[in-house]
Write a protein that holds these residues in place. Structure first.
Motif, mmCIF file in Angstrom:
data_model
loop_
_atom_site.group_PDB
_atom_site.id
_atom_site.type_symbol
_atom_site.label_atom_id
_atom_site.label_comp_id
_atom_site.label_asym_id
_atom_site.label_seq_id
_atom_site.Cartn_x
_atom_site.Cartn_y
_atom_site.Cartn_z
ATOM 1 N N ARG A 31 3.346 14.051 -14.244
ATOM 2 C CA ARG A 31 2.475 14.589 -15.012
ATOM 3 C C ARG A 31 2.116 16.087 -14.996
ATOM 4 N NH1 ARG A 31 -1.896 9.552 -15.931
ATOM 5 N NH2 ARG A 31 -0.606 7.960 -15.440
ATOM 6 N N VAL A 32 1.724 16.374 -13.914
ATOM 7 C CA VAL A 32 1.643 17.712 -13.696
ATOM 8 C C VAL A 32 2.769 18.545 -14.242
ATOM 9 C CG1 VAL A 32 1.226 19.380 -11.865
ATOM 10 C CG2 VAL A 32 -0.042 17.524 -11.944
ATOM 11 N N ARG A 33 3.976 18.146 -13.646
ATOM 12 C CA ARG A 33 5.236 18.829 -14.214
ATOM 13 C C ARG A 33 5.324 18.746 -15.746
ATOM 14 N NH1 ARG A 33 9.072 20.258 -10.119
ATOM 15 N NH2 ARG A 33 8.212 19.506 -8.029
ATOM 16 N N ASN A 34 5.339 17.674 -16.254
ATOM 17 C CA ASN A 34 5.304 17.626 -17.651
ATOM 18 C C ASN A 34 4.336 18.520 -18.409
ATOM 19 O OD1 ASN A 34 7.411 15.872 -17.512
ATOM 20 N ND2 ASN A 34 6.134 14.009 -18.143
ATOM 21 N N PHE A 35 3.178 18.742 -18.000
ATOM 22 C CA PHE A 35 2.106 19.455 -18.574
ATOM 23 C C PHE A 35 2.680 20.986 -18.503
ATOM 24 C CE2 PHE A 35 -2.130 21.902 -18.596
ATOM 25 C CZ PHE A 35 -2.216 21.425 -20.184
ATOM 26 N N ALA A 36 2.941 21.182 -17.183
ATOM 27 C CA ALA A 36 3.269 22.810 -16.896
ATOM 28 C C ALA A 36 4.469 23.077 -17.880
ATOM 29 C CB ALA A 36 3.477 22.689 -15.653
ATOM 30 N N ARG A 37 5.278 22.148 -18.459
ATOM 31 C CA ARG A 37 6.602 22.607 -19.126
ATOM 32 C C ARG A 37 6.410 22.430 -20.504
ATOM 33 N NH1 ARG A 37 10.239 18.879 -15.364
ATOM 34 N NH2 ARG A 37 10.723 20.193 -13.740
ATOM 35 N N SER A 38 5.233 21.669 -20.725
ATOM 36 C CA SER A 38 4.909 21.530 -22.385
ATOM 37 C C SER A 38 4.367 23.182 -22.782
ATOM 38 C CB SER A 38 3.701 20.475 -22.207
ATOM 39 O OG SER A 38 2.478 20.684 -22.366
ATOM 40 N N THR A 39 4.118 23.007 -24.189
ATOM 41 C CA THR A 39 3.737 23.946 -24.905
ATOM 42 C C THR A 39 2.378 23.936 -25.250
ATOM 43 O OG1 THR A 39 4.360 23.234 -27.058
ATOM 44 C CG2 THR A 39 5.897 24.950 -25.638
ATOM 45 N N VAL B 228 0.922 -1.246 0.046
ATOM 46 C CA VAL B 228 -0.084 0.068 0.247
ATOM 47 C C VAL B 228 0.733 1.276 -0.220
ATOM 48 C CG1 VAL B 228 -1.647 1.482 1.259
ATOM 49 C CG2 VAL B 228 -1.980 -1.093 0.957
ATOM 50 N N LEU B 229 1.846 1.270 0.807
ATOM 51 C CA LEU B 229 2.813 2.515 0.916
ATOM 52 C C LEU B 229 3.524 2.499 -0.356
ATOM 53 C CD1 LEU B 229 4.116 4.489 2.618
ATOM 54 C CD2 LEU B 229 5.707 3.042 3.379
ATOM 55 N N GLY B 230 4.155 1.422 -0.911
ATOM 56 C CA GLY B 230 4.864 1.489 -2.110
ATOM 57 C C GLY B 230 3.883 1.970 -3.413
ATOM 58 N N GLY B 231 2.485 1.574 -3.426
ATOM 59 C CA GLY B 231 1.527 2.179 -4.628
ATOM 60 C C GLY B 231 1.141 3.444 -4.290
ATOM 61 N N ALA B 232 1.134 3.919 -3.032
ATOM 62 C CA ALA B 232 0.829 5.474 -2.797
ATOM 63 C C ALA B 232 1.808 6.380 -3.454
ATOM 64 C CB ALA B 232 0.457 5.677 -1.228
ATOM 65 N N ALA B 233 3.108 5.761 -3.143
ATOM 66 C CA ALA B 233 4.399 6.712 -3.268
ATOM 67 C C ALA B 233 4.540 6.505 -4.914
ATOM 68 C CB ALA B 233 5.623 6.030 -2.868
ATOM 69 N N TRP B 234 4.218 5.606 -5.543
ATOM 70 C CA TRP B 234 4.105 5.446 -7.032
ATOM 71 C C TRP B 234 3.124 6.568 -7.487
ATOM 72 C CZ3 TRP B 234 0.484 4.233 -10.385
ATOM 73 C CH2 TRP B 234 0.790 4.341 -11.689
ATOM 74 N N PHE B 235 1.879 6.421 -6.948
ATOM 75 C CA PHE B 235 0.897 7.496 -7.497
ATOM 76 C C PHE B 235 1.219 8.618 -7.454
ATOM 77 C CE2 PHE B 235 -2.855 9.751 -6.660
ATOM 78 C CZ PHE B 235 -3.498 9.649 -7.691
ATOM 79 N N ALA B 236 1.777 8.884 -6.131
ATOM 80 C CA ALA B 236 2.207 10.692 -5.873
ATOM 81 C C ALA B 236 3.368 10.869 -7.166
ATOM 82 C CB ALA B 236 2.760 10.559 -4.291
ATOM 83 N N ASP C 93 4.065 9.579 -10.056
ATOM 84 C CA ASP C 93 3.499 9.599 -11.331
ATOM 85 C C ASP C 93 2.728 10.752 -11.577
ATOM 86 O OD1 ASP C 93 3.200 8.396 -13.716
ATOM 87 O OD2 ASP C 93 1.302 8.100 -13.299
ATOM 88 N N SER C 94 1.879 11.252 -10.423
ATOM 89 C CA SER C 94 1.131 12.511 -10.673
ATOM 90 C C SER C 94 1.813 13.672 -10.753
ATOM 91 C CB SER C 94 0.160 12.499 -9.292
ATOM 92 O OG SER C 94 -0.636 11.339 -9.465
ATOM 93 N N ASP C 95 2.946 13.651 -9.842
ATOM 94 C CA ASP C 95 3.797 14.719 -9.964
ATOM 95 C C ASP C 95 4.621 14.845 -11.360
ATOM 96 O OD1 ASP C 95 5.223 17.231 -8.525
ATOM 97 O OD2 ASP C 95 6.853 15.741 -8.742
#
Length: 158
Positions: free
Chosen positions: A31-39, A17-25, A27-29
């Motif tokens: 994706r958000v960073r990639n979209f923020a840096r994209s054009t 559960v801890l590993g899944g939560a860490a991976w989710f956090a 991966d989400s971060d």
């Protein structure tokens, strides 16, 4: 002996559960960073604005980023891809978003007085676009179509 097995099983489940939560956090971060840096103006479709607008604090750049995040929220609605009419209405909205962004680009190259008028109109249109995702969520299809078309027309006018 049973107590040890229960403790070990509990620890293993907790680690998963801890590993899944860490991976989710993570991966989400990412994706958000990639979209923020994209054009991308719309997820998966690059915009025509200068790349510097991803970090600039000019009024045009801030409005551009607000448009990006608002239309990304519209695209995140899980009900829209399930209906062809809603997809067509969202595509019209996407076209209107590009028109609005093009006006922001033109305003950044225009004189201050002319740009202020365009930016004021764009700001009010962006506010309506930012309220759209909430109106679409779990609304009847007819209401969703009406809202998408209304906002598309509003953005096209400026």
């Amino acid at each position: 002996m049973i107590a040890v097995i229960i403790i070990v099983a509990t620890v293993v489940v907790a680690l998963f559960v801890l590993g899944g939560a860490a991976w989710f956090a993570w991966d989400s971060d990412k994706r958000v960073r990639n979209f923020a840096r994209s054009t991308d103006l719309i997820p998966g479709r690059p915009g025509r604005a200068p790349e510097s607008w991803t970090t600039d604090n000019t009024r045009e750049a801030l409005l551009h980023r607000r448009i990006r995040y608002a239309i990304a929220d519209v695209h995140a609605n899980p009900a829209i891809p399930l209906d062809e009419e809603l997809v067509a209405a969202r595509d019209r909205l996407d076209d209107a978003v590009f028109e609005l962004d093009d006006r922001l680009i033109a305003a950044s190259e225009a004189g201050r007085d002319e740009a202020t008028e365009v930016l004021d109109g764009a700001e009010s249109a962006v506010k309506v676009l930012e309220g759209l995702p909430k109106k679409l969520w779990e609304a009847p299809k007819s209401d969703q179509l009406a809202e998408l078309d209304h906002v598309s027309r509003l953005l096209s006018r400026g």
